[in-house]
Write a protein that holds these residues in place. Structure first.
Motif, short mmCIF file in Angstrom:
data_model
loop_
_atom_site.label_atom_id
_atom_site.label_comp_id
_atom_site.label_asym_id
_atom_site.label_seq_id
_atom_site.Cartn_x
_atom_site.Cartn_y
_atom_site.Cartn_z
N GLN A 216 0.70 -1.52 0.26
CA GLN A 216 0.24 0.00 0.18
C GLN A 216 0.83 0.93 -0.06
OE1 GLN A 216 -3.30 -0.26 -0.42
NE2 GLN A 216 -3.38 1.92 -0.48
N GLN A 217 2.47 1.53 1.04
CA GLN A 217 2.94 2.35 0.81
C GLN A 217 3.66 2.40 -0.56
OE1 GLN A 217 5.97 2.10 3.90
NE2 GLN A 217 6.51 4.31 3.32
N LEU A 218 3.63 1.43 -1.10
CA LEU A 218 4.30 2.06 -2.74
C LEU A 218 4.21 2.46 -3.53
CD1 LEU A 218 6.93 1.49 -4.23
CD2 LEU A 218 6.28 -1.41 -4.36
N PHE A 219 2.98 1.84 -3.48
CA PHE A 219 1.64 2.43 -4.53
C PHE A 219 0.85 3.62 -4.25
CE2 PHE A 219 1.40 -2.48 -5.92
CZ PHE A 219 1.70 -2.19 -6.75
N ALA A 220 1.04 4.08 -3.27
CA ALA A 220 0.72 5.43 -2.49
C ALA A 220 1.54 6.07 -3.08
CB ALA A 220 0.36 5.64 -1.56
N GLU A 221 2.70 6.05 -2.97
CA GLU A 221 3.99 6.69 -3.54
C GLU A 221 4.08 7.05 -5.02
OE1 GLU A 221 7.70 5.57 -1.61
OE2 GLU A 221 7.07 5.44 0.34
N LEU A 222 4.27 5.67 -5.37
CA LEU A 222 4.43 6.16 -6.84
C LEU A 222 2.95 6.69 -7.57
CD1 LEU A 222 5.06 2.01 -7.70
CD2 LEU A 222 6.20 4.55 -7.95
N ASN A 223 1.66 6.40 -6.96
CA ASN A 223 0.52 6.87 -7.69
C ASN A 223 0.91 8.37 -7.01
OD1 ASN A 223 -1.01 4.69 -8.16
ND2 ASN A 223 -1.54 4.21 -6.38
N ASN A 224 1.09 9.32 -5.93
CA ASN A 224 1.72 10.28 -5.80
C ASN A 224 2.74 10.93 -6.76
OD1 ASN A 224 -0.72 10.79 -4.20
ND2 ASN A 224 1.01 9.99 -2.17
N LEU A 225 4.66 9.86 -6.69
CA LEU A 225 4.91 11.13 -7.90
C LEU A 225 3.99 10.57 -9.35
CD1 LEU A 225 7.63 11.85 -8.49
CD2 LEU A 225 8.27 9.16 -8.49
N ALA A 226 3.58 10.09 -9.16
CA ALA A 226 3.01 10.12 -10.89
C ALA A 226 2.06 11.46 -11.22
CB ALA A 226 2.27 8.60 -11.30
N LEU A 227 0.95 11.36 -10.15
CA LEU A 227 0.13 12.79 -10.60
C LEU A 227 1.30 13.64 -10.72
CD1 LEU A 227 -2.64 13.59 -9.94
CD2 LEU A 227 -2.53 13.91 -7.98
N GLU A 228 2.28 13.65 -9.29
CA GLU A 228 2.66 15.73 -9.55
C GLU A 228 3.87 15.52 -10.73
OE1 GLU A 228 2.69 17.60 -7.74
OE2 GLU A 228 1.79 16.85 -5.99
N LEU A 229 3.86 13.96 -11.85
CA LEU A 229 4.57 14.59 -12.82
C LEU A 229 3.92 14.47 -13.89
CD1 LEU A 229 6.91 11.42 -12.67
CD2 LEU A 229 7.77 13.58 -12.75
N ARG A 230 2.56 14.34 -13.95
CA ARG A 230 1.68 15.03 -14.84
C ARG A 230 1.10 15.98 -14.55
NH1 ARG A 230 -3.59 11.27 -14.19
NH2 ARG A 230 -4.35 12.70 -15.88
N TRP A 231 1.47 16.67 -13.51
CA TRP A 231 0.94 18.39 -13.73
C TRP A 231 2.70 19.56 -13.67
CZ3 TRP A 231 -3.13 21.51 -13.39
CH2 TRP A 231 -4.51 20.65 -12.07
N GLN A 232 3.83 18.69 -13.80
CA GLN A 232 4.99 18.52 -13.99
C GLN A 232 4.75 19.23 -15.32
OE1 GLN A 232 7.61 20.38 -12.68
NE2 GLN A 232 6.65 20.10 -10.99
#
Length: 314
Positions: A216-232
Motif C-alpha cells: 500500500q505504501q509503495l503504490f501510494a508513493e508511486l501514484n502520488n509521484l505519477a500525479l505530480e509528474l503529470r502536473w509538471q
C-alpha cells in the motif's frame, strides 16, 4: 564548511555577450511570465524572500548545532552562523518592504542566480549549498503555484488544445492492489507492477499484514509521484527520465527529485522509493507509462532482493 554567495547588492549586472540556457526551467519561465504582472511580482517576491530567509535560518541553526556537538572541526561555524542570521534579517527587511508595496523587479541574469530588486536594493535568490539551488527554486514555485493557476500561466494553449487536455485530479487515488496467494508466496499487483514475496515459513497472518502495508505504501508513493509528474508536464516541464534521481534533504522529511538537465526539481515525500537503493531507477519505465510518456511496462519486483522481507518479518 564554507559557503560564499553575494549578499545585498545595489544592482545585478549581466555579463556582456552572455547567452541563456537553451531550455529554461519552470522557475525561469515563471519569472519571465511575471515581468508584465505587477501583482504577481509582488506576491512572488513576498514568497521567495520568506523561503530564502527560512533556508538561511535553518542553515545557521544547523551550524550552531554542529558547533555545540563539536562536529565543526578546527574552525567553528558560529561566526558563519551569525553572519547568515544577519543576512536573513536583511532578507526579511526586504520582504517587509515588498509587503509595503515598494516597487519590485525580478531579475534573471544569464550567468548568475535569480535576484529580486526592491527599490534600490537587490538580493540574490541563492541557496548557501549550491547543490540545493534547485530545491530552493522548487519551494518558491510550489508555494506560489499553490495560490495561482501555474498550469495556465506556464503552458498557454489554444482553446482547441485546452479542450483536449484531460483533467488532472488534485490528489492521487490509491486503490487496494490485487493480491494472489500461492505456495510460492504472496503477490500484490497494480497496472503491470508486481511485488513477489517469498513463501512464509511462519507467522503467515502477521506477515501478510506487513506485506499489505508495504505494498500500500509503495503504490501510494508511486501514484502520488505519477500525479505530480503529470502536473509538471501540464506546466511545460520536460521530463528527462535518464536524468531523474531522488535525493534526501537536510532537516526535511520530503525528498528532491531532479526532473531534467534544466534543473527542474520536484519536492515530494518518497521514504520507501528513496530508501530502497536502485528502486526508482527500476520503476522509471512504469512511471513513464503512467504519465503517458512511455509504452506500457510490466515489471516484477523481488521483495527478497530489495531487502523488504527483513522489514515485514519483524
Amino acid at each position: 564548511m564554507v559557503f560564499t554567495w553575494l549578499l545585498i547588492v545595489v544592482g545585478v549586472v549581466a555579463e556582456p555577450g552572455a547567452t541563456p540556457a537553451t531550455e529554461a526551467s519552470r522557475f525561469q519561465r515563471l519569472v519571465e511570465q511575471l515581468e508584465a504582472d505587477e501583482s504577481g511580482r509582488q506576491q512572488f517576491a513576498d514568497i521567495a524572500l520568506m523561503e530564502l530567509a527560512e533556508v538561511l535560518l535553518a542553515e545557521a541553526a544547523l551550524a550552531r548545532r554542529q558547533a555545540a556537538d563539536k562536529q565543526a572541526g578546527p574552525r567553528s561555524p558560529v561566526g558563519w552562523a551569525v553572519a547568515v542570521e544577519q543576512y536573513a534579517g536583511e532578507v526579511l527587511r526586504l520582504q517587509r518592504a515588498v509587503q509595503a508595496n515598494k516597487p519590485v523587479q525580478l531579475l534573471m541574469p544569464p550567468l548568475a542566480d535569480p535576484a529580486i530588486q526592491v527599490g534600490a536594493a537587490s538580493v540574490m535568490l541563492s541557496h548557501p549549498r549550491r547543490d540545493q539551488q534547485g530545491v530552493l527554486e522548487a519551494r518558491i514555485v510550489s508555494a506560489f503555484c499553490a495560490d495561482n493557476d501555474c498550469a495556465r500561466v506556464l503552458a498557454p494553449t489554444t482553446p482547441a488544445q485546452a479542450a483536449r487536455q484531460e483533467p488532472i485530479p488534485i490528489t492521487a487515488e490509491t486503490p487496494e492492489p490485487a493480491w494472489s496467494f500461492t505456495r510460492d508466496g504472496n503477490v500484490c499487483a497494480q497496472r503491470g507492477l508486481r511485488v513477489e514475496f517469498p513463501p512464509p515459513a511462519e507467522r503467515a497472518g502477521s506477515r501478510l499484514v506487513d506485506e499489505r502495508a508495504l505494498c500500500q505504501q509503495l503504490f501510494a508513493e508511486l501514484n502520488n509521484l505519477a500525479l505530480e509528474l503529470r502536473w509538471q508536464m501540464r506546466q511545460g516541464v520536460t521530463l528527462e527520465w535518464s536524468a531523474m534521481v531522488s535525493t534526501s534533504l537536510p532537516q526535511r522529511t520530503d525528498h528532491a527529485v531532479l526532473l531534467n538537465s534544466a534543473g527542474d526539481t520536484l519536492l515530494i515525500a518518497l521514504p520507501l522509493l528513496h530508501g530502497t537503493p536502485g528502486l526508482l531507477y527500476v520503476l522509471l519505465p512504469w512511471l513513464a507509462a503512467e504519465v503517458g510518456s512511455g509504452p506500457p511496462a510490466d515489471i516484477t519486483l523481488d521483495a527478497v532482493k530489495l531487502g523488504w522481507t527483513t522489514s515485514v518479518s519483524r
